[in-house]
Write an enzyme that holds these catalytic residues in place. Sequence first.
Site, PDB file in Angstrom:
ATOM      1  N   CYS A  68      -1.081   6.742   5.573  1.00 56.46           N
ATOM      2  CA  CYS A  68      -1.151   5.352   4.216  1.00 56.46           C
ATOM      3  C   CYS A  68      -0.735   4.342   4.703  1.00 56.46           C
ATOM      4  O   CYS A  68      -0.160   4.227   6.059  1.00 56.46           O
ATOM      5  CB  CYS A  68       0.208   6.508   3.249  1.00 56.46           C
ATOM      6  SG  CYS A  68       0.995   4.593   2.193  1.00 56.46           S
ATOM      7  N   HIS A 160     -11.502   6.758  -0.239  1.00 54.51           N
ATOM      8  CA  HIS A 160     -11.718   5.576  -1.193  1.00 54.51           C
ATOM      9  C   HIS A 160     -13.238   5.938  -1.704  1.00 54.51           C
ATOM     10  O   HIS A 160     -13.899   5.391  -1.162  1.00 54.51           O
ATOM     11  CB  HIS A 160     -11.060   4.095  -0.113  1.00 54.51           C
ATOM     12  CG  HIS A 160     -10.257   4.205  -0.192  1.00 54.51           C
ATOM     13  ND1 HIS A 160      -9.182   4.308  -0.076  1.00 54.51           N
ATOM     14  CD2 HIS A 160      -9.777   4.829   1.683  1.00 54.51           C
ATOM     15  CE1 HIS A 160      -7.938   4.445   0.091  1.00 54.51           C
ATOM     16  NE2 HIS A 160      -7.998   4.869   1.796  1.00 54.51           N
ATOM     17  N   GLU A 209      -4.374   4.183  -6.962  1.00 52.17           N
ATOM     18  CA  GLU A 209      -3.990   5.619  -5.742  1.00 52.17           C
ATOM     19  C   GLU A 209      -3.893   6.926  -6.884  1.00 52.17           C
ATOM     20  O   GLU A 209      -3.110   7.062  -7.537  1.00 52.17           O
ATOM     21  CB  GLU A 209      -2.495   4.690  -5.385  1.00 52.17           C
ATOM     22  CG  GLU A 209      -2.913   4.246  -4.808  1.00 52.17           C
ATOM     23  CD  GLU A 209      -1.487   3.709  -3.885  1.00 52.17           C
ATOM     24  OE1 GLU A 209      -1.095   4.552  -2.799  1.00 52.17           O
ATOM     25  OE2 GLU A 209      -1.299   2.805  -2.877  1.00 52.17           O
ATOM     26  N   CYS A 218      -2.141  -1.296  -1.418  1.00 53.24           N
ATOM     27  CA  CYS A 218      -2.774  -0.277  -0.077  1.00 53.24           C
ATOM     28  C   CYS A 218      -3.277  -0.484   0.450  1.00 53.24           C
ATOM     29  O   CYS A 218      -4.046  -0.691   0.573  1.00 53.24           O
ATOM     30  CB  CYS A 218      -3.077   0.915  -1.496  1.00 53.24           C
ATOM     31  SG  CYS A 218      -4.844   2.366  -0.681  1.00 53.24           S
ATOM     32  N   GLY A 221      -6.627   1.249   1.663  1.00 52.58           N
ATOM     33  CA  GLY A 221      -7.499   0.434   0.704  1.00 52.58           C
ATOM     34  C   GLY A 221      -7.976  -0.388   0.775  1.00 52.58           C
ATOM     35  O   GLY A 221      -9.035  -0.794   0.624  1.00 52.58           O
TER      36      GLY A 221
END
Length: 276
Positions: A68, A160, A209, A218, A221
């Site tokens: 994360c 992703h 997400e 994100c 991301g």
Amino acid sequence: MHALGNNYIYVSTFDTKLPNVGLADLSRVVSDVRHGIGADGLILIQPSTVADVGMRIFNADGSEAESCGNGLRCVAKYAYENRLVVESQFSIETKGGIVQANVQVLPNGLAGMITIDMGVPKFGPESIVYTGHDTDGDDVVIEVDGIRYVGSVVNIGNPHWVTVVDDVDDEFVRRVGPKVESDEVFPERINVEFVSVLNPKEIDFRVYERGSGVTFACGTGACASVAALIRKGFVGDRVTVHLLGGDLEIEQSKDGRILMTGEAVTVADGNFHWPA
Ligand SMILES: N[C@H](CCC[C@H](N)C(=O)O)C(=O)O
């Protein structure tokens, strides 16, 4: 804590004993704004035998993720300001690998902007758990409501799917995002990014997400999106990513590492009373 509005409940197991419940249940409860606190999930800051500190991240639905980006910046801030580490540069262990944190120290001794070296991403369906056959190089085609959408697959610790759109439209993100996130070709599900290239140094960004839905930001991301766009030649090696919650600066180093720089904010601290 939050980073660009992507907020998590952080628990340091250096000084807190976790309640005797499953971490998935704990994440679901603390993330619930009615019955808990309200967040995009739960993050544990914990000792590590292979890095200076360790991080585990659970989404709002209780699923555990490998990494994360926004969480890493907040963990770095917490670790530095609470003296879990002595230097302003240190390593953080995640399920998706070990990353390097670099904390800007403000004149008041607190953490300013944080840079995380996210390492070298992997690309294409072979870099994640994928069971489909509709691919073209890094790209995987997903059909939603009869329309085929092309997205680049990037693994930057977590998975992703990044699709380029003319305009990052909220209704489109909410309609298409969940269908890609949970498409059967992604047995472990996937984070879904929608990006619009404004110029070689700027993109607009929205995300649906895995396990948390639409969030304000994100970090992984943003890193995955810039890495994918650099490979396609759509942007340069330093990009400002405009997310709902604010901007992230993403840079690709000469040896392909992705560096993410942005804020981390402490909102409150205290005790959570687990329901009896
Ligand atoms: N939902 C993600 C984890 C959180 C990632 C995001 N909040 C970030 O800042 O990178 C996943 O299941 O892989």
